[in-house]
Every structure is written in structure tokens, then in C-alpha cells.
Design a protein around this motif. Structure first.
Motif, PDB file in Angstrom:
ATOM      1  N   UNK A 292     104.456  63.373 -60.523  1.00 47.14           N
ATOM      2  CA  UNK A 292     105.376  64.522 -60.504  1.00 47.14           C
ATOM      3  C   UNK A 292     104.737  65.713 -59.795  1.00 47.14           C
ATOM      4  N   UNK A 293     103.460  65.965 -60.128  1.00 46.06           N
ATOM      5  CA  UNK A 293     102.793  67.139 -59.557  1.00 46.06           C
ATOM      6  C   UNK A 293     102.692  67.010 -58.032  1.00 46.06           C
ATOM      7  N   UNK A 294     102.255  65.816 -57.572  1.00 49.95           N
ATOM      8  CA  UNK A 294     102.067  65.637 -56.128  1.00 49.95           C
ATOM      9  C   UNK A 294     103.393  65.553 -55.389  1.00 49.95           C
ATOM     10  N   UNK A 295     104.338  64.801 -55.971  1.00 45.91           N
ATOM     11  CA  UNK A 295     105.584  64.546 -55.262  1.00 45.91           C
ATOM     12  C   UNK A 295     106.356  65.835 -55.032  1.00 45.91           C
ATOM     13  N   UNK A 296     106.280  66.726 -56.026  1.00 45.72           N
ATOM     14  CA  UNK A 296     107.056  67.952 -55.896  1.00 45.72           C
ATOM     15  C   UNK A 296     106.145  69.151 -55.617  1.00 45.72           C
ATOM     16  N   UNK A 297     105.018  68.868 -54.933  1.00 47.00           N
ATOM     17  CA  UNK A 297     104.042  69.937 -54.687  1.00 47.00           C
ATOM     18  C   UNK A 297     104.660  71.097 -53.901  1.00 47.00           C
ATOM     19  N   UNK A 298     105.630  70.770 -53.014  1.00 44.60           N
ATOM     20  CA  UNK A 298     106.230  71.820 -52.190  1.00 44.60           C
ATOM     21  C   UNK A 298     107.072  72.780 -53.030  1.00 44.60           C
ATOM     22  N   UNK A 299     107.673  72.262 -54.100  1.00 45.58           N
ATOM     23  CA  UNK A 299     108.499  73.118 -54.965  1.00 45.58           C
ATOM     24  C   UNK A 299     108.013  72.934 -56.413  1.00 45.58           C
ATOM     25  N   UNK A 300     106.945  73.631 -56.800  1.00 45.28           N
ATOM     26  CA  UNK A 300     106.347  73.392 -58.130  1.00 45.28           C
ATOM     27  C   UNK A 300     107.342  73.566 -59.276  1.00 45.28           C
TER      28      UNK A 300
END
Ligand code: PHE
Length: 450
Positions: A292-300
Motif C-alpha cells: 500500500x505504501x509503495x503503490x500509492x507513494x505518489x498520493x500518500x
């Protein structure tokens, strides 16, 4: 007067709620990951039809015929022979044992919900892994969360079938479905998600061994709540005119749909960040927070939202299942020992809380609660899913297939000749031959004899 489900939709949602649980959202994805993806899913679906549906209908028949708790239901259908009641006793014991360790894992989900709400689990991969091992090896926090989960379950169950179980399921199940859709859509829209979708839908039969087959059978079993008398207890609250075949089909369909959606939620995200799908039981607690953290890194903020929704989903799924396990014991103590619903529910809660504390402590806080080289938690999981569940379902199919008259069985299956008449011969062959033989195979495989 004995309580019963008030509406058809309430009955289907409550029973589907029992089936849909950590088995779908936690166990199914990691089993699919470990067993090569789509080929496993195809075999799993075949097992649901061959083994799951006849098994479900059998438990429904026992429960609805007798309209009583599990032990009395088997005794009464056999014409008063108490020996058959032992299948019910086995179901009650299995249900309470599963509830004991399941509530520990459900308690972890509660913790993860809380921690992700306050923005925890955002560190690097090593710190997420450390969080899991530090948390589970604490003495009291996980044990207290397991007890908290049991108390929540208790508060629903004491309110009764209509006002407690049915009402809770009518709120929780639609909520669960909405959360699932939101996460599936977000996960499938990630760049690189297509590989995960391909993994789920393009079968690679070169990975299929007899173990894949048997793993799929075992998973179908656990996921449909078969073999614990849970379905039998719920069916005792069905109305006389409930179409058992249709209900079993709807519930099996919902359960399978939700398991596949859980796969669609997890694998696209995992593939998007290059995580291998076969990380086993820790997938949900260690791999996924990282994903979750990496996949949505662009929009935390979106990553935070998805993590919170995901653990809320796990909590809701677990709750509708723990309610159904609790009800097996509550109905038994209340009816067989003439206790009030409150007292019998309290007995179940206290017994399971004691087991849950033991399971929780054994997972890291102490080494003294080991059984046969396993933590008490793993031991309870192992003994119930690999021995007690198959045994319960095996005995039920032998009982109905070989010891109950064809007329009684036909009349229950077809609601006295009014529905599903043409399917009855297929059902009878299934429970006389197919189901017992398949279960025997799982059993031999799991004891290492195959
Ligand atoms: N079917 C539930 C799940 O998928 C587990 C369960 C097993 C519930 C046995 C009740 C009885 O998580």
C-alpha cells in the motif's frame, strides 16, 4: 418461541457472512499465491460445486429439519439415537476452538486498523516486519484485543437471531462489499496492475500437483464454514419454505465472488510494486502494508485511506464469521442445558477468551504453551482445519447418505416435492460417494499418508 430469521435477504446475508471471513480475504489470496494463481482458482471453483454445495445442503437439511441446536438436530433426525448427536458435539467443540484462535487473528486486524488510522505502518519494509513481530510477541495487548473482539461478538449474539445476528449482517455485509469494490478499483488502476490480473485469470496447469487439488478442497471447506455445524445451526432458524438448494447456490456464489475480488484487490497491487505473490500467511500483515505504501507513494493520502479501508474490511469480515461460530455454542448451551441466552453466550465468551489468551501468549510472549512443537494458536488452527472440519463433514455425509431414508431426505431437499426435484438424484450421489471420498483424500493427504 424459538427465534428465526425474519427475511430471506437477512438469512442469505447472515449465512454468507459466516462463510465470508478471514478465509476469503486472508487465506484465499495467499493460498492462490502459493499454488500458482488461476489454475488453483479453477480447481477451487470445481471443489465448491462438487464438495461445498452438497456439504452445505446436507448441513442445512439437518438443521432445518430439526429446528434445534447442533447436538439435538443430529439426534432428532436420526430418530432419537444419541450416538449421532456426537457429530453435533464435535461441531460445538470445533466451533469454539476455531473461535478461540480466530479471535486472536481478528484482534490483530483490530490493532492494524487502529495503527493505520493514526498513520502508522508507514516506515520501510524492515520496520513493518518488526512491527508485526514486536506486536504479536507482547504479552497483553494482543490478548486484550482478542478479548475485545469476543466481547463485540458477544454483544451481537446475546441480542438474538433477528435483532442481533440478522441486523448486524444486514449492515456489515453491504459495507464489506462496498469497501471491497473501492479497493479493487484502486488496486486495478495502478500502473503495472495488469500482471496481477493476468496471474489471477490465466491458468498455468504446469503448476498443478495433487497437493494443489487437495489444498483447493481444504480451502473450499474452510471458506464455506463446512463441518462445524455452523451452517446446521443457522439453518435451524430458516423457514420451512426456504429453498435450500437455491440458498446454498447463492451463498456459495457470494463466497466465491468475494474470494476472487479479494485476489483482485491484492495481486494487482502486489505485482505493481514487484512483490512476489507467494509470501504465505504473513501476506496481509507484513507484505500488504508495504504494498500500500509503495503503490500509492505518489498520493500518500490515498495510500492511508486504502490501508484503513482494507483493515476495516478484514474486521467486518471476521466479525460476521465469529458471530456464527459463537452462535453454535450459544444455541447449544441455552437449549441443551436450559440456560438463558445471556448466560449461555457468557459461557461461550469466557471459554473462548481463555483459549484466546493462551493462543495469543503462545504466539510469541512465552514458549511454554507449545503443543507438538507448534504454538497453541497454530496447533488449534492445524487440528481444526485439517482434522476436525473434514471429520465433521465426512460424518454428516455418511449419516445423511447412508443412514437416513431416501424419502425423508428427498422431502427435505425438495420441500416436500415442490422445488429442485430433478437435482435430488445428483445430490444423493454426491453425498453418498463424491463427498466422502474427496474428504477421505484430503484427510489422507494431510496426515501424510498419500
Ligand atoms: N468461513 C469462515 C471464513 O472464511 C471461517 C469459518 C469456519 C466460520 C468455520 C465459521 C465456521 O473465514
Amino acid at each position: 418461541m424459538r427465534d428465526s430469521f425474519a427475511s430471506r435477504i437477512g438469512m442469505v446475508l447472515a449465512t454468507a457472512g459466516s462463510a465470508v471471513g478471514l478465509g476469503n480475504v486472508w487465506r484465499f489470496p495467499y493460498m492462490t499465491g502459493e499454488n500458482g494463481g488461476a489454475a488453483f482458482i479453477l480447481i477451487y471453483i470445481a471443489c465448491i460445486f462438487m464438495l461445498g454445495m452438497p456439504g452445505m445442503i446436507s448441513e442445512f437439511i439437518v438443521g432445518r429439519h430439526s429446528q434445534a441446536n447442533a447436538v439435538r438436530a443430529y439426534t432428532s433426525l436420526s430418530g432419537g439415537r444419541r450416538g449421532w448427536g456426537l457429530i453435533g458435539v464435535l461441531g460445538v467443540v470445533t466451533g469454539l476452538t476455531i473461535l478461540g484462535f480466530y479471535s486472536v487473528v481478528a484482534g490483530w486486524c483490530l490493532d492494524y486498523l487502529g495503527v493505520s488510522l493514526v498513520g502508522g505502518l508507514r516506515g520501510d519494509a524492515a520496520s513493518v516486519e518488526r512491527y508485526f513481530s514486536d506486536f504479536t510477541s507482547k504479552a497483553w495487548q494482543p490478548a486484550l484485543l482478542a478479548i475485545a473482539f469476543l466481547v463485540i461478538t458477544h454483544l451481537v449474539v446475546v441480542r438474538g437471531v433477528q435483532r442481533g445476528i440478522e441486523r448486524a449482517s444486514k449492515v456489515l455485509m453491504p459495507l464489506l462489499f462496498i469497501l471491497l469494490i473501492i479497493i479493487v478499483v484502486s488496486s486495478c488502476m495502478l500502473p503495472g496492475a495488469a500482471d496481477g490480473i493476468r496471474f489471477l485469470f490465466y491458468p498455468d496447469f504446469s503448476k498443478v500437483t495433487h497437493h494443489t487439488l487437495l489444498a483447493a478442497l481444504g480451502q473450499a471447506f474452510f471458506s464455506l464454514s463446512l463441518g462445524t455445524c455452523c451452517l446446521c445451526t443457522y439453518a435451524s432458524y430458516f423457514r420451512r419454505d426456504t429453498n435450500l438448494v437455491r440458498s446454498a447456490t447463492e451463498i456459495a456464489f457470494l463466497d466465491t465472488l468475494i474470494a476472487i475480488m479479494a485476489g483482485l484487490m491484492i495481486f494487482p497491487a502486489a505485482f505493481a510494486v514487484g512483490v512476489q505473490p507467494d509470501s504465505g500467511p504473513s501476506l496481509v500483515f507484513i507484505t500488504l502494508p508495504n504494498v500500500f505504501r509503495q503503490a500509492f507513494a505518489a498520493v500518500p493520502l490515498l495510500g492511508w485511506c486504502i490501508a484503513v479501508l482494507f483493515y476495516a474490511l478484514l474486521v467486518f469480515a471476521a466479525l460476521t464469521s465469529t458471530i456464527s461460530m459463537h452462535e453454535i455454542g450459544t444455541a447449544y448451551f441455552a437449549e441443551e442445558h436450559h440456560l438463558s441466552r445471556k448466560t449461555s453466550a457468557s459461557i461461550v465468551t469466557v471459554l473462548c477468551a481463555i483459549l484466546a489468551v493462551g493462543c495469543s501468549l503462545s504466539f510469541g510472549a512465552t514458549d511454554s504453551l507449545q503443543v507438538m512443537g507448534m504454538s497453541l494458536l497454530d496447533f488449534c488452527d492445524h487440528v481444526t482445519s485439517q482434522y476436525m472440519l473434514p471429520l465433521g463433514a465426512f460424518l454428516t455425509s455418511i449419516f445423511l447418505g447412508w443412514f437416513i431414508s431416501n424419502e425423508t431426505l428427498r422431502s427435505e431437499f425438495t420441500n416436500e416435492g415442490t422445488v429442485a426435484r430433478r437435482l435430488f438424484p445428483i445430490y444423493r450421489i454426491a453425498i453418498r460417494y463424491v463427498v466422502p471420498i474427496c474428504i477421505l483424500l484430503i484427510f489422507l493427504d494431510q496426515t501424510g499418508l498419500l
